[in-house]
Design a protein around this motif. Structure first.
Motif, PDB file in Angstrom:
ATOM      1  N   GLY A 266      -1.215  22.899   7.991  1.00 54.85           N
ATOM      2  CA  GLY A 266      -0.307  23.821   7.074  1.00 54.85           C
ATOM      3  C   GLY A 266       0.040  23.163   5.766  1.00 54.85           C
ATOM      4  O   GLY A 266      -0.139  23.607   4.788  1.00 54.85           O
ATOM      5  N   ALA A 267      -0.278  21.739   5.842  1.00 53.32           N
ATOM      6  CA  ALA A 267       0.148  20.919   4.779  1.00 53.32           C
ATOM      7  C   ALA A 267      -1.122  21.161   3.830  1.00 53.32           C
ATOM      8  O   ALA A 267      -1.168  21.343   2.251  1.00 53.32           O
ATOM      9  N   ILE A 268      -2.411  21.219   4.164  1.00 55.06           N
ATOM     10  CA  ILE A 268      -3.466  21.594   3.505  1.00 55.06           C
ATOM     11  C   ILE A 268      -3.616  23.063   2.873  1.00 55.06           C
ATOM     12  O   ILE A 268      -3.814  23.176   1.455  1.00 55.06           O
ATOM     13  N   VAL A 269      -2.968  24.062   3.230  1.00 55.05           N
ATOM     14  CA  VAL A 269      -2.663  25.443   2.780  1.00 55.05           C
ATOM     15  C   VAL A 269      -1.752  25.214   1.619  1.00 55.05           C
ATOM     16  O   VAL A 269      -2.114  25.694   0.569  1.00 55.05           O
ATOM     17  N   PHE A 270      -0.599  24.564   1.863  1.00 54.40           N
ATOM     18  CA  PHE A 270       0.670  24.271   0.702  1.00 54.40           C
ATOM     19  C   PHE A 270      -0.237  23.537  -0.448  1.00 54.40           C
ATOM     20  O   PHE A 270      -0.012  23.943  -1.538  1.00 54.40           O
ATOM     21  N   ALA A 271      -1.085  22.442  -0.072  1.00 54.93           N
ATOM     22  CA  ALA A 271      -1.448  21.752  -1.133  1.00 54.93           C
ATOM     23  C   ALA A 271      -2.572  22.362  -1.938  1.00 54.93           C
ATOM     24  O   ALA A 271      -2.438  22.432  -3.070  1.00 54.93           O
ATOM     25  N   ARG A 272      -3.317  23.148  -1.416  1.00 52.52           N
ATOM     26  CA  ARG A 272      -4.502  24.087  -2.203  1.00 52.52           C
ATOM     27  C   ARG A 272      -3.684  25.159  -2.962  1.00 52.52           C
ATOM     28  O   ARG A 272      -4.087  25.256  -4.050  1.00 52.52           O
ATOM     29  N   ARG A 273      -2.653  25.571  -2.380  1.00 54.26           N
ATOM     30  CA  ARG A 273      -1.933  26.721  -3.090  1.00 54.26           C
ATOM     31  C   ARG A 273      -1.181  26.308  -4.401  1.00 54.26           C
ATOM     32  O   ARG A 273      -1.217  26.956  -5.270  1.00 54.26           O
ATOM     33  N   SER A 274      -0.383  25.044  -4.246  1.00 50.31           N
ATOM     34  CA  SER A 274      -0.065  24.469  -5.290  1.00 50.31           C
ATOM     35  C   SER A 274      -0.932  23.662  -6.266  1.00 50.31           C
ATOM     36  O   SER A 274      -0.676  23.189  -7.230  1.00 50.31           O
ATOM     37  N   ARG A 275      -2.202  23.599  -5.802  1.00 49.93           N
ATOM     38  CA  ARG A 275      -3.086  22.960  -6.731  1.00 49.93           C
ATOM     39  C   ARG A 275      -2.736  21.241  -7.120  1.00 49.93           C
ATOM     40  O   ARG A 275      -2.877  21.218  -8.166  1.00 49.93           O
ATOM     41  N   ILE A 276      -2.126  20.596  -5.895  1.00 41.06           N
ATOM     42  CA  ILE A 276      -1.872  19.300  -6.443  1.00 41.06           C
ATOM     43  C   ILE A 276      -2.896  18.349  -6.834  1.00 41.06           C
ATOM     44  O   ILE A 276      -4.054  18.636  -6.499  1.00 41.06           O
ATOM     45  N   ALA A 277      -2.494  17.445  -7.533  1.00 37.29           N
ATOM     46  CA  ALA A 277      -3.583  16.514  -8.199  1.00 37.29           C
ATOM     47  C   ALA A 277      -4.094  15.591  -7.254  1.00 37.29           C
ATOM     48  O   ALA A 277      -3.940  15.500  -6.116  1.00 37.29           O
ATOM     49  N   ARG A 278      -5.365  14.916  -7.554  1.00 32.38           N
ATOM     50  CA  ARG A 278      -5.760  13.912  -6.598  1.00 32.38           C
ATOM     51  C   ARG A 278      -5.124  12.975  -5.907  1.00 32.38           C
ATOM     52  O   ARG A 278      -5.157  12.699  -4.737  1.00 32.38           O
ATOM     53  N   TRP A 279      -4.238  12.326  -6.912  1.00 32.42           N
ATOM     54  CA  TRP A 279      -3.336  11.506  -6.130  1.00 32.42           C
ATOM     55  C   TRP A 279      -2.106  11.932  -5.077  1.00 32.42           C
ATOM     56  O   TRP A 279      -1.795  11.300  -4.238  1.00 32.42           O
ATOM     57  N   GLY A 280      -1.953  13.365  -5.378  1.00 31.18           N
ATOM     58  CA  GLY A 280      -1.043  14.051  -4.458  1.00 31.18           C
ATOM     59  C   GLY A 280      -1.674  14.077  -3.131  1.00 31.18           C
ATOM     60  O   GLY A 280      -1.164  13.796  -1.944  1.00 31.18           O
ATOM     61  N   TRP A 281      -3.092  14.379  -2.978  1.00 26.94           N
ATOM     62  CA  TRP A 281      -3.937  14.368  -1.791  1.00 26.94           C
ATOM     63  C   TRP A 281      -4.002  12.925  -1.213  1.00 26.94           C
ATOM     64  O   TRP A 281      -3.491  12.786  -0.043  1.00 26.94           O
ATOM     65  N   LEU A 282      -4.535  12.051  -2.129  1.00 25.33           N
ATOM     66  CA  LEU A 282      -4.780  10.665  -1.639  1.00 25.33           C
ATOM     67  C   LEU A 282      -3.380   9.873  -1.290  1.00 25.33           C
ATOM     68  O   LEU A 282      -3.180   9.277  -0.227  1.00 25.33           O
ATOM     69  N   GLY A 283      -2.462  10.042  -2.194  1.00 25.57           N
ATOM     70  CA  GLY A 283      -1.071   9.434  -1.875  1.00 25.57           C
ATOM     71  C   GLY A 283      -0.136   9.790  -0.871  1.00 25.57           C
ATOM     72  O   GLY A 283       0.352   9.057  -0.062  1.00 25.57           O
ATOM     73  N   GLY A 284      -0.239  11.156  -0.625  1.00 20.67           N
ATOM     74  CA  GLY A 284       0.401  11.981   0.593  1.00 20.67           C
ATOM     75  C   GLY A 284      -0.216  11.274   1.759  1.00 20.67           C
ATOM     76  O   GLY A 284       0.351  11.011   2.742  1.00 20.67           O
ATOM     77  N   ILE A 285      -1.445  11.599   1.862  1.00 19.54           N
ATOM     78  CA  ILE A 285      -2.476  11.197   3.329  1.00 19.54           C
ATOM     79  C   ILE A 285      -2.218   9.462   3.450  1.00 19.54           C
ATOM     80  O   ILE A 285      -1.762   9.203   4.656  1.00 19.54           O
ATOM     81  N   GLY A 286      -2.523   8.835   2.230  1.00 25.04           N
ATOM     82  CA  GLY A 286      -2.430   7.317   2.450  1.00 25.04           C
ATOM     83  C   GLY A 286      -1.078   6.888   2.826  1.00 25.04           C
ATOM     84  O   GLY A 286      -0.983   5.752   3.831  1.00 25.04           O
ATOM     85  N   ALA A 287      -0.023   7.412   2.402  1.00 27.73           N
ATOM     86  CA  ALA A 287       1.392   7.121   2.899  1.00 27.73           C
ATOM     87  C   ALA A 287       1.578   7.194   4.130  1.00 27.73           C
ATOM     88  O   ALA A 287       2.293   6.463   4.880  1.00 27.73           O
TER      89      ALA A 287
ATOM     90  N   LEU B 129       0.928  -1.149  -0.090  1.00 29.76           N
ATOM     91  CA  LEU B 129       0.063   0.032  -0.111  1.00 29.76           C
ATOM     92  C   LEU B 129       0.967   1.222   0.028  1.00 29.76           C
ATOM     93  O   LEU B 129       0.640   2.250  -0.738  1.00 29.76           O
ATOM     94  N   PHE B 130       1.846   1.366   0.824  1.00 24.81           N
ATOM     95  CA  PHE B 130       2.896   2.480   0.608  1.00 24.81           C
ATOM     96  C   PHE B 130       3.475   2.491  -0.470  1.00 24.81           C
ATOM     97  O   PHE B 130       3.770   3.575  -1.201  1.00 24.81           O
ATOM     98  N   GLY B 131       4.116   1.448  -1.233  1.00 23.42           N
ATOM     99  CA  GLY B 131       4.625   1.619  -2.324  1.00 23.42           C
ATOM    100  C   GLY B 131       3.888   2.373  -3.490  1.00 23.42           C
ATOM    101  O   GLY B 131       4.339   2.910  -4.398  1.00 23.42           O
ATOM    102  N   PHE B 132       2.337   1.776  -3.619  1.00 20.05           N
ATOM    103  CA  PHE B 132       1.448   2.088  -4.530  1.00 20.05           C
ATOM    104  C   PHE B 132       1.366   3.692  -4.099  1.00 20.05           C
ATOM    105  O   PHE B 132       1.229   4.211  -5.313  1.00 20.05           O
ATOM    106  N   LEU B 133       0.941   3.896  -3.015  1.00 16.20           N
ATOM    107  CA  LEU B 133       0.596   5.493  -2.856  1.00 16.20           C
ATOM    108  C   LEU B 133       1.996   6.373  -2.953  1.00 16.20           C
ATOM    109  O   LEU B 133       1.739   7.570  -3.540  1.00 16.20           O
ATOM    110  N   ALA B 134       3.067   5.914  -2.517  1.00 16.60           N
ATOM    111  CA  ALA B 134       4.195   6.795  -2.730  1.00 16.60           C
ATOM    112  C   ALA B 134       4.624   6.916  -4.192  1.00 16.60           C
ATOM    113  O   ALA B 134       5.085   8.064  -4.574  1.00 16.60           O
ATOM    114  N   GLN B 135       4.354   5.976  -4.958  1.00 17.10           N
ATOM    115  CA  GLN B 135       4.767   5.887  -6.476  1.00 17.10           C
ATOM    116  C   GLN B 135       3.789   6.897  -6.912  1.00 17.10           C
ATOM    117  O   GLN B 135       3.897   7.834  -7.931  1.00 17.10           O
TER     118      GLN B 135
END
Length: 363
Positions: free
Chosen positions: A188-209, A27-33
């Motif tokens: 703080g992470a949410i602020v940076f993520a929204r400002r950077s407009r990261i993709a869906r997998w950035g949200w899911l993968g970062g939190i999931g990892a 699961l970590f490997g999938f999300l980190a990738q």
């Protein structure tokens, strides 16, 4: 809870540990990738004043690991009494020096140990060779030719286990304070993520990892409480486990299974599946001898530094930080400092020199 008991009754303790490691690692490997989770990339962004998506993904993983781990402790589902990073004697000199070496190495190798494993599964031959050298060096530092150097450096400043290594106890914040700390970092992470407009997998993968770190703490704690044999309470880490897997491959068959022997192959398999589904499998090699020397030096520094520090960018920087082990936070700080300086001295200076050399001369 009952599921773990049933798993042990079905497979036995060793196989249950390995299967849990395989699933959590996968699961970590999938999300980190998918999320491109990488401490080196986050540090480089900060060092260059960009504060972009790579930092956002790392902060999402970092804060999620803290929140779940501290939440499990408060809920009575996880106990840190037998966690090595807190219970046993530690080394502040090892954490500082090892973290500095690891930070230099991960910039030279263009990825920490977990990132190299993820990239190797995608066909990156640079990462594959660097990962093998990392594992060999880690084994040499643990019990081989480099072990006297590691022991001498670690002995320079030793601290006792227990409250002396627990930042929450030392600061008086307590577990509730640790949870609030994690929530603040998540904000703080949410602020940076929204400002950077990261993709869906950035949200899911970062939190999931990050959540897989807490999941690993819970699973190994649960297994330790149910096993008749002593079972380490641990989470995701890649220095000692990589060396362990390497030695098991080179040793006669029949050795007992453990969490690490499932986790490391699981990360590789999870990353491979993620790259296969995304059509990102691609063979990549070195571009000249200079690049190869750089990666080899980086892998050696990471292998020795990670073993000296007692953890890698994930093992100390996320797993150890999630239980607020003092040495883990020292290691993480040293990694950030060394990686930032190395990026400035090596990569940015080289880029500046290259631009100067190719600039047209004045008439």
């Amino acid at each position: 809870m009952a599921t773990v008991v049933e798993l042990i009754e079905w497979l036995g303790e060793d196989r249950s540990l390995a299967l849990g490691g395989l699933l959590i690692g996968g699961l970590f490997g999938f999300l980190a990738q998918r999320s491109r989770f990488c401490l080196r990339a986050a540090v480089v962004e900060v060092a260059r004043g960009e504060l972009g998506p790579k930092l956002a993904v790392w902060l999402l993983a970092f804060s999620s690991a803290i929140i779940l781990t501290q939440g499990l402790i408060l809920a009575g589902l996880f106990d840190t009494a037998n966690v090595r990073q807190l219970a046993s004697q530690g080394s502040l000199s090892g954490a500082a020096i090892g973290g500095l070496l690891f930070g230099v190495g991960m910039v030279l190798a263009r990825g920490c140990s977990s990132r190299l494993l993820v990239l190797a599964a995608n066909g990156n031959l640079r990462a594959l060779l660097s990962g093998l050298i990392f594992a060999v060096t880690a084994q040499a530092a643990m019990s081989g030719a480099l072990s006297p150097w590691r022991e001498a450096l670690a002995a320079l400043w030793v601290i006792d286990g227990g409250s002396a290594r627990d930042l929450l106890a030392l600061s008086g914040l307590g577990r509730t304070g640790g949870l609030v700390f994690g929530l603040a970092w998540l904000a703080g992470a949410i602020v940076f993520a929204r400002r950077s407009r990261i993709a869906r997998w950035g949200w899911l993968g970062g939190i999931g990892a990050g959540l897989t770190v807490g999941l690993a703490w819970w699973f190994t704690h649960r297994m330790a409480g149910l096993s008749f044999e002593p079972t380490p309470v641990q989470s995701l880490s890649f220095t000692g486990p990589s060396a362990d897997v390497l030695m098991r491959v080179l040793s006669p068959p029949g050795q007992p299974l453990n969490f690490d022997l499932g986790m490391v192959p699981g990360v590789f398999l999870g990353s491979f599946i993620a790259a296969l589904l995304a059509r990102e499998l691609k063979l990549e090699g070195f571009q000249g001898g200079h690049a190869m020397r750089r990666y080899i030096i980086g892998a050696v520094l990471m292998g020795f530094g990670g073993m000296l520090a007692g953890g890698c960018a994930v093992g100390a920087g996320v797993s150890g930080a999630a239980v607020f082990a003092l040495t883990a936070w020292v290691t993480l700080s040293a990694m950030w400092l060394a990686a930032s300086l190395t990026d400035w001295l090596v990569d940015r200076q080289s880029a500046a020199s290259a631009r100067t050399a190719t600039a047209p001369s004045a008439p």
